[in-house]
Design a protein around this motif. Structure first.
Motif, PDB file in Angstrom:
ATOM      1  N   THR A   2      -1.233  36.187   3.867  1.00 11.16           N
ATOM      2  CA  THR A   2      -1.380  35.591   2.548  1.00 11.16           C
ATOM      3  C   THR A   2      -0.160  34.752   2.196  1.00 11.16           C
ATOM      4  N   SER A   3      -0.271  34.025   1.074  1.00 13.46           N
ATOM      5  CA  SER A   3       0.855  33.204   0.648  1.00 13.46           C
ATOM      6  C   SER A   3       2.073  34.056   0.339  1.00 13.46           C
ATOM      7  N   SER A   4       1.843  35.298  -0.116  1.00  8.36           N
ATOM      8  CA  SER A   4       2.975  36.165  -0.469  1.00  8.36           C
ATOM      9  C   SER A   4       3.644  36.776   0.745  1.00  8.36           C
ATOM     10  N   THR A   5       2.983  36.713   1.907  1.00  9.07           N
ATOM     11  CA  THR A   5       3.573  37.310   3.113  1.00  9.07           C
ATOM     12  C   THR A   5       3.962  36.269   4.161  1.00  9.07           C
ATOM     13  N   GLN A   6       3.610  35.012   3.963  1.00 10.66           N
ATOM     14  CA  GLN A   6       3.985  33.994   4.939  1.00 10.66           C
ATOM     15  C   GLN A   6       5.502  33.824   4.923  1.00 10.66           C
ATOM     16  N   PRO A   7       6.169  33.974   6.064  1.00 12.94           N
ATOM     17  CA  PRO A   7       7.625  33.756   6.093  1.00 12.94           C
ATOM     18  C   PRO A   7       8.035  32.387   5.574  1.00 12.94           C
ATOM     19  N   LEU A   8       7.243  31.351   5.842  1.00 15.45           N
ATOM     20  CA  LEU A   8       7.600  30.008   5.394  1.00 15.45           C
ATOM     21  C   LEU A   8       7.731  29.908   3.879  1.00 15.45           C
ATOM     22  N   LEU A   9       7.035  30.759   3.151  1.00 15.10           N
ATOM     23  CA  LEU A   9       6.997  30.661   1.698  1.00 15.10           C
ATOM     24  C   LEU A   9       7.935  31.644   1.016  1.00 15.10           C
ATOM     25  N   GLN A  10       8.769  32.315   1.798  1.00  7.43           N
ATOM     26  CA  GLN A  10       9.724  33.257   1.219  1.00  7.43           C
ATOM     27  C   GLN A  10      11.016  32.533   0.838  1.00  7.43           C
ATOM     28  N   PRO A  11      11.703  32.993  -0.190  1.00  5.33           N
ATOM     29  CA  PRO A  11      12.983  32.370  -0.574  1.00  5.33           C
ATOM     30  C   PRO A  11      14.056  32.629   0.477  1.00  5.33           C
ATOM     31  N   TYR A  12      15.083  31.813   0.437  1.00  3.13           N
ATOM     32  CA  TYR A  12      16.183  31.923   1.401  1.00  3.13           C
ATOM     33  C   TYR A  12      17.463  31.457   0.728  1.00  3.13           C
ATOM     34  N   ARG A  13      18.554  32.098   1.068  1.00  4.15           N
ATOM     35  CA  ARG A  13      19.857  31.669   0.556  1.00  4.15           C
ATOM     36  C   ARG A  13      20.629  31.012   1.695  1.00  4.15           C
ATOM     37  N   MET A  14      20.874  29.724   1.573  1.00  2.38           N
ATOM     38  CA  MET A  14      21.595  28.962   2.587  1.00  2.38           C
ATOM     39  C   MET A  14      23.043  28.844   2.131  1.00  2.38           C
ATOM     40  N   ARG A  15      23.901  29.704   2.683  1.00  2.60           N
ATOM     41  CA  ARG A  15      25.265  29.869   2.189  1.00  2.60           C
ATOM     42  C   ARG A  15      25.215  30.180   0.689  1.00  2.60           C
ATOM     43  N   ASP A  16      25.725  29.293  -0.165  1.00  3.66           N
ATOM     44  CA  ASP A  16      25.751  29.582  -1.604  1.00  3.66           C
ATOM     45  C   ASP A  16      24.578  28.960  -2.344  1.00  3.66           C
ATOM     46  N   LEU A  17      23.587  28.429  -1.614  1.00  2.00           N
ATOM     47  CA  LEU A  17      22.532  27.645  -2.238  1.00  2.00           C
ATOM     48  C   LEU A  17      21.187  28.350  -2.121  1.00  2.00           C
ATOM     49  N   PRO A  18      20.568  28.745  -3.248  1.00  2.00           N
ATOM     50  CA  PRO A  18      19.255  29.399  -3.175  1.00  2.00           C
ATOM     51  C   PRO A  18      18.145  28.374  -2.946  1.00  2.00           C
ATOM     52  N   LEU A  19      17.257  28.657  -1.995  1.00  2.00           N
ATOM     53  CA  LEU A  19      16.108  27.815  -1.703  1.00  2.00           C
ATOM     54  C   LEU A  19      14.837  28.588  -2.031  1.00  2.00           C
ATOM     55  N   ALA A  20      13.862  27.917  -2.607  1.00  4.19           N
ATOM     56  CA  ALA A  20      12.639  28.591  -3.049  1.00  4.19           C
ATOM     57  C   ALA A  20      11.763  29.007  -1.892  1.00  4.19           C
ATOM     58  N   ASN A  21      11.841  28.293  -0.775  1.00  3.92           N
ATOM     59  CA  ASN A  21      11.050  28.648   0.404  1.00  3.92           C
ATOM     60  C   ASN A  21      11.786  28.164   1.636  1.00  3.92           C
ATOM     61  N   ARG A  22      11.207  28.419   2.784  1.00  2.00           N
ATOM     62  CA  ARG A  22      11.888  28.119   4.052  1.00  2.00           C
ATOM     63  C   ARG A  22      11.343  26.856   4.710  1.00  2.00           C
ATOM     64  N   MET A  23      10.721  26.001   3.921  1.00  6.64           N
ATOM     65  CA  MET A  23      10.174  24.742   4.412  1.00  6.64           C
ATOM     66  C   MET A  23      11.141  23.613   4.067  1.00  6.64           C
ATOM     67  N   VAL A  24      11.519  22.844   5.069  1.00  7.40           N
ATOM     68  CA  VAL A  24      12.457  21.745   4.905  1.00  7.40           C
ATOM     69  C   VAL A  24      11.719  20.435   5.143  1.00  7.40           C
ATOM     70  N   MET A  25      11.942  19.476   4.264  1.00  8.11           N
ATOM     71  CA  MET A  25      11.463  18.127   4.530  1.00  8.11           C
ATOM     72  C   MET A  25      12.480  17.450   5.430  1.00  8.11           C
ATOM     73  N   ALA A  26      12.065  17.111   6.642  1.00  4.08           N
ATOM     74  CA  ALA A  26      12.967  16.527   7.635  1.00  4.08           C
ATOM     75  C   ALA A  26      13.404  15.128   7.203  1.00  4.08           C
ATOM     76  N   PRO A  27      14.559  14.665   7.692  1.00  4.20           N
ATOM     77  CA  PRO A  27      14.980  13.284   7.414  1.00  4.20           C
ATOM     78  C   PRO A  27      14.023  12.295   8.063  1.00  4.20           C
ATOM     79  N   LEU A  28      13.548  11.331   7.269  1.00  2.00           N
ATOM     80  CA  LEU A  28      12.490  10.429   7.719  1.00  2.00           C
ATOM     81  C   LEU A  28      12.800   8.993   7.289  1.00  2.00           C
TER      82      LEU A  28
END
Length: 390
Positions: A2-28
């Motif tokens: 489910t959306s609540s269990t998908q690792p991609l949709l879980q929050p993450y702390r990147m050093r001192d910066l909180p991220l809402a999920n683990r999906m990154v928009m790549a440089p394009l």
């Protein structure tokens, strides 16, 4: 899952910066800065704000100086006016609760004399990389560049540092150094494009000196916890950028040395071509990330060839911390909502990747048939909002 269990949709702390999920928009690279001064505009602000539900946006590569230019209609970060215009972009992303880093870019020998009034571009050595440069009048074969003097190298290191400072002034949350693919930093790392005999050539320790001098210079202006690096052994396997037997060991040295700095992240690129029969064939698929997970100890962003299921599996196996998506974010500005809903993805239009206007840039549809909501990153005051997909 489910959306609540998908690792991609879980929050993450990147050093001192909180991220809402683990999906990154790549440089394009999108080639929408169609003006003499290479300024981002209202279209850029709209484009990035549309995609602010990504846990992290990494901007298209931005030029660190005029000498860095090597692709038509790409914005810079080396003038005060460019900084002012980028501030409008970052403000738009932050209003939507997003987090955005600037990628700092110098193309080196991958550029073309068309960008310099007929003068060859600067590079580590006078070696034609055998590539095609995207100029305003089409892709043209690269030429033999001018070998950089040590003064040129010092100036370029300073230009990276100035661009990083400009990114901070423009409101970016951090920067990423483009040290991958076939551009200037990787030209220094590559023994076929760097045949120098001074302290920037020869051994991998010498060839990597340029990268680490840049990191240290940038660190004088930015907290290194907000500085990432895009790198890895996988080049495009074209021209002078065909991996040799030394590629794996030398990449282990470079990425291992990144552990000496408290960096934001490493964006590690997977294989961009079939490695069968080559020196990197054992790194096919997820083996690239499995191998370098043991080498680099910080946050790893995996990139190249991921769909939703493979991204979730990679994170579940702890082979990376975040996953970067490129074309999927081009065509699906609300990609995280689509993943949450397991909804179909819109297909991108490659013929419109590189300009000239809003068509194929900001006109991709948002998800309408699902009434779902997606989490947003912490806003500038640390609170969180909700964004209903429409």
């Amino acid at each position: 899952m489910t959306s609540s269990t998908q690792p991609l949709l879980q929050p993450y702390r990147m050093r001192d910066l909180p991220l809402a999920n683990r999906m990154v928009m790549a440089p394009l690279t999108r080639s929408r800065a169609r003006n003499r001064d290479l300024l981002p505009g209202d279209l850029h602000a709209q484009y990035y704000a549309q995609r602010a539900s990504a846990g992290l946006i990494i901007s298209e590569g931005a030029w660190i100086s005029r000498e860095a230019i090597g692709w038509h209609d790409v914005p810079g970060l080396f003038t005060g006016e460019q900084v002012t215009h980028w501030k409008q972009v970052t403000d738009a992303v932050h209003r939507e609760g997003g987090v955005i880093f600037a990628q700092l870019w110098h193309t080196g020998s991958a550029s073309h004399p068309d960008f310099f009034d007929g003068r060859p571009p600067l590079a580590p050595s006078a070696v034609n990389p055998g590539l095609l440069a995207p100029t305003a009048t089409g892709r043209k074969p690269t030429v033999e560049p001018l070998a950089m003097s040590e003064n040129d190298i010092r100036q370029t290191v300073a230009d990276f540092a100035t661009a990083a400072r400009n990114a901070l002034r423009a409101g970016f949350d951090g920067v990423q150094l483009q040290a991958g693919f076939n551009y200037l930093i990787s030209q220094f790392l590559n023994p076929r494009t760097n045949v120098r005999t001074d302290r920037y050539g020869g051994s991998i320790q010498n060839r990597a000196r340029f990268l680490f001098e840049i990191i240290e210079a940038v660190g004088e202006h930015l907290d290194l916890r907000r500085v990432g690096v895009k790198a890895g052994p996988a080049w495009a396997e074209t021209g002078a950028f065909v991996s040799g037997r030394e590629a794996l060991g030398e990449s282990e040295y470079v990425l291992g040395r990144l552990n000496d700095y408290d960096l934001s992240h490493l964006l590690l690129m997977g294989m961009m071509s079939d490695p069968t029969g080559g020196p990197l064939e054992d790194l096919a698929g997820d083996e690239m990330f499995r191998h370098f997970r043991k080498v680099y100890q910080g946050t790893v962003i995996a990139n190249v060839g991921f769909d939703q299921d493979r991204g979730n599996a990679l994170l579940a196996d702890d082979l990376a911390d975040l996953v970067a998506y490129g074309q999927a974010f081009i065509a699906n500005p609300d990609l995280s909502a689509r993943f949450a809903a397991r909804a179909p993805l819109t297909e991108p239009r490659p013929e419109l990747f590189y300009g000239p206007d809003a068509v194929g840039y900001t006109d991709y549809p948002r998800l309408e048939r699902y009434g779902c909501a997606v989490g947003r990153p912490a806003d500038r005051n640390g609170s969180r909002g909700r964004q209903t997909v429409r």
